[in-house]
Design an enzyme around this catalytic site. Structure first.
Site, PDB file in Angstrom:
ATOM      1  N   CYS A   1      10.154  -5.938  -4.985  1.00 20.21           N
ATOM      2  CA  CYS A   1      10.947  -4.814  -4.614  1.00 20.21           C
ATOM      3  C   CYS A   1      10.769  -4.819  -3.015  1.00 20.21           C
ATOM      4  O   CYS A   1      11.383  -3.923  -2.338  1.00 20.21           O
ATOM      5  CB  CYS A   1      10.435  -3.580  -5.238  1.00 20.21           C
ATOM      6  SG  CYS A   1       8.829  -2.737  -4.589  1.00 20.21           S
TER       7      CYS A   1
ATOM      8  N   ASP B   1      -6.650  -3.193  -3.094  1.00 21.94           N
ATOM      9  CA  ASP B   1      -7.531  -2.143  -3.622  1.00 21.94           C
ATOM     10  C   ASP B   1      -6.766  -0.795  -3.397  1.00 21.94           C
ATOM     11  O   ASP B   1      -6.914   0.156  -4.016  1.00 21.94           O
ATOM     12  CB  ASP B   1      -8.835  -2.178  -2.587  1.00 21.94           C
ATOM     13  CG  ASP B   1      -9.606  -3.396  -2.719  1.00 21.94           C
ATOM     14  OD1 ASP B   1      -9.392  -3.920  -3.924  1.00 21.94           O
ATOM     15  OD2 ASP B   1     -10.364  -4.003  -1.852  1.00 21.94           O
TER      16      ASP B   1
ATOM     17  N   GLU C   1     -12.341   4.244 -12.695  1.00 19.99           N
ATOM     18  CA  GLU C   1     -12.244   3.233 -13.827  1.00 19.99           C
ATOM     19  C   GLU C   1     -13.262   3.268 -14.826  1.00 19.99           C
ATOM     20  O   GLU C   1     -14.229   3.626 -14.312  1.00 19.99           O
ATOM     21  CB  GLU C   1     -11.785   1.823 -13.085  1.00 19.99           C
ATOM     22  CG  GLU C   1     -10.719   1.525 -12.505  1.00 19.99           C
ATOM     23  CD  GLU C   1     -10.444   0.163 -11.903  1.00 19.99           C
ATOM     24  OE1 GLU C   1      -9.872  -0.691 -12.546  1.00 19.99           O
ATOM     25  OE2 GLU C   1     -11.199  -0.309 -10.973  1.00 19.99           O
TER      26      GLU C   1
ATOM     27  N   CYS D   1       2.597  -2.481  -9.365  1.00 12.43           N
ATOM     28  CA  CYS D   1       3.360  -2.035  -8.182  1.00 12.43           C
ATOM     29  C   CYS D   1       3.312  -0.616  -7.968  1.00 12.43           C
ATOM     30  O   CYS D   1       4.122   0.046  -9.015  1.00 12.43           O
ATOM     31  CB  CYS D   1       4.717  -2.757  -7.999  1.00 12.43           C
ATOM     32  SG  CYS D   1       5.555  -1.894  -6.241  1.00 12.43           S
TER      33      CYS D   1
ATOM     34  N   CYS E   1       7.500   0.524  -7.441  1.00 15.19           N
ATOM     35  CA  CYS E   1       8.521   0.639  -8.226  1.00 15.19           C
ATOM     36  C   CYS E   1       8.008   0.321  -9.685  1.00 15.19           C
ATOM     37  O   CYS E   1       8.821   0.283 -10.711  1.00 15.19           O
ATOM     38  CB  CYS E   1       9.467  -0.771  -8.130  1.00 15.19           C
ATOM     39  SG  CYS E   1       8.471  -2.301  -8.285  1.00 15.19           S
TER      40      CYS E   1
ATOM     41  N   ASP F   1     -10.906   3.094  -6.546  1.00 14.63           N
ATOM     42  CA  ASP F   1     -11.147   1.949  -6.828  1.00 14.63           C
ATOM     43  C   ASP F   1     -12.417   1.390  -6.547  1.00 14.63           C
ATOM     44  O   ASP F   1     -12.743   1.055  -5.290  1.00 14.63           O
ATOM     45  CB  ASP F   1      -9.736   0.996  -6.865  1.00 14.63           C
ATOM     46  CG  ASP F   1     -10.035  -0.591  -6.967  1.00 14.63           C
ATOM     47  OD1 ASP F   1     -10.096  -0.717  -8.267  1.00 14.63           O
ATOM     48  OD2 ASP F   1     -10.270  -1.174  -6.198  1.00 14.63           O
TER      49      ASP F   1
ATOM     50  N   CYS G   1       5.524  -7.094  -3.600  1.00 21.31           N
ATOM     51  CA  CYS G   1       6.208  -7.189  -4.777  1.00 21.31           C
ATOM     52  C   CYS G   1       7.575  -7.506  -4.645  1.00 21.31           C
ATOM     53  O   CYS G   1       7.917  -7.613  -3.443  1.00 21.31           O
ATOM     54  CB  CYS G   1       5.956  -5.695  -5.217  1.00 21.31           C
ATOM     55  SG  CYS G   1       6.878  -5.111  -6.722  1.00 21.31           S
TER      56      CYS G   1
END
Length: 404
Positions: A348, A355, A274, A327, A330, A190, A346
């Site tokens: 969860c 990052d 990316e 996430c 999950c 990233d 999150c």
């Protein structure tokens, strides 16, 4: 451990210090190369505009022979003919890229702004015992051999150039053998500004911010340049000081990216990144300077050609893939994720570093693409349901891949 080798074409660049006679000869060659390129471009443009006639390399080569016989352009005979022919070949490549829609229409070379360079093929130079002598020169170039050429390598092409800072550079294109040692790792990357790169392993590569380190020196040199009278010798000296600061920044940035990309390629078989549109991102005037200093496009270019050398795989994930909002534990998709949010929790219960989570999602998406060709661009339905757009694989496919 077994290893394979691959023969590649590789350029080795060195700095050299020409004598006054050699510098004058090269300056004349640069000027003639620029003139021939511009004349050929004007002739090809005029032929198509006025007569709808296509002019190829062979026709421009015949034009060059005719130009040398005229009184106005007789000075073209004073320099080596090989760089002039190479200029016509470069123009032909520029037209091929234009017709293939890989580039814009060729433009004329400027005396002040265009790169000063001349390309010599094997018939226009002599390389013996580590000494390089160009055509029309009696003495070899005084090259600083900062690293040796590959054993037994003989240059096939030599390119001489002078950068904006006044440094003389020579690039030798040689055959080299790259040892392709297998690697079993895979990593997602990233790109960012606080950290230059964040890896899916949790490692963060610090952003050196090369331009910021020399920003005060660069500003001082530019202020000094703005006070000089245009066309004066003092302005030329001040311009050279500005160019040297820029060259220092560029050299440090390139060196850091070379070391970083070489390390990533040697350690990992699969690298997922990316697909960033840097050209559009720099339109953000708040971040444009920092984005340009990070040199994400240059990083990707180095990564791709080195991966090709070492037999690695580089996968580019679609720029619209919601790697930051997804996430990695999950698979839930957050509604919003502003840039100022660096950590988030999150529903969860998993606490994410923005990052690191993005890098892990990028890796998972890339592995899915490599395994079964899944698309990584989020679909509207998946966005509404909060599920990732990556195709779900059967359990056996991902066996042995660590859980992220």
């Amino acid at each position: 451990m077994w290893a394979m080798s691959r023969a590649v074409k590789r350029a080795f660049k060195y700095r050299f210090y020409p004598s006054p006679e050699q510098a004058a000869e090269l300056a004349r060659t640069f000027g003639c190369v620029r003139l021939v390129y511009n004349l050929a471009l004007a002739a090809r443009t005029e032929a198509w505009t006025l007569r709808q006639e296509r002019v190829n390399y062979n026709a421009t080569s015949a034009m060059l022979t005719a130009w040398k016989k005229t009184e106005e352009l007789a000075f073209l005979n004073e320099v080596s003919s090989v760089p002039l022919q190479q200029a016509l070949r470069h123009l032909q490549v520029a037209y091929m890229n234009f017709f293939a829609k890989r580039a814009k229409y060729p433009t004329f070379k400027s005396k002040k702004k265009s790169r000063k360079s001349a390309e010599y093929t094997t018939s226009a130079f002599r390389y013996r015992d580590g000494r390089l002598t160009l055509a029309k020169m009696d003495q070899p170039l005084d090259i600083v051999w900062s690293r040796p050429l590959p054993d037994g390598a003989t240059p096939s092409t030599v390119t001489v150039s002078q950068d904006a800072a006044g440094r003389w550079l020579v690039s030798l294109l040689c055959d080299d053998v790259i040892e392709q040692v297998p690697a079993s790792g895979s990593v997602g990357i990233d790109a960012g500004l606080d950290s230059l790169l964040t890896l899916s392993t949790g490692e963060k590569v610090a952003n050196p911010k090369h331009e910021r380190r020399d920003r005060a020196r660069l500003a001082r040199a530019q202020r000094n340049l703005s006070k000089k009278e245009k066309g004066s010798a003092n302005r030329a000296k001040a311009r050279l000081k500005v160019a040297r600061v820029h060259a220092r920044i560029t050299d440090r940035r390139r060196d850091h990216l070379h070391k970083l990309t070489t390390r990533l390629v040697r350690e990992n078989q699969t690298i997922v990144i990316e697909d960033l549109t840097v050209r559009n991102m720099v339109k953000n005037h708040t971040l444009a300077r920092a984005i340009s200093d990070a040199a994400w496009r240059q990083f990707r270019t180095m990564l791709e050609y080195k991966a090709d050398w070492y037999g690695r795989e580089v996968i580019a994930v679609d720029r619209w893939y919601p790697s930051s909002k997804l996430c990695s534990a999950c698979g839930a998709l957050a509604d919003k994720m502003p840039l100022n949010v660096r950590t988030w929790t999150c529903r969860c219960g998993t606490v994410h570093d923005r990052d690191v989570n993005a890098a892990r999602n990028i890796l998972a998406a890339g592995l899915a693409v490599s395994a079964c060709g899944a698309g990584v661009r989020p679909q509207r339905e998946s966005s509404r349901t909060g599920r990732p757009a990556v195709k779900q694989e059967p359990p056996g496919v991902t066996q042995g891949i660590p859980v992220l």
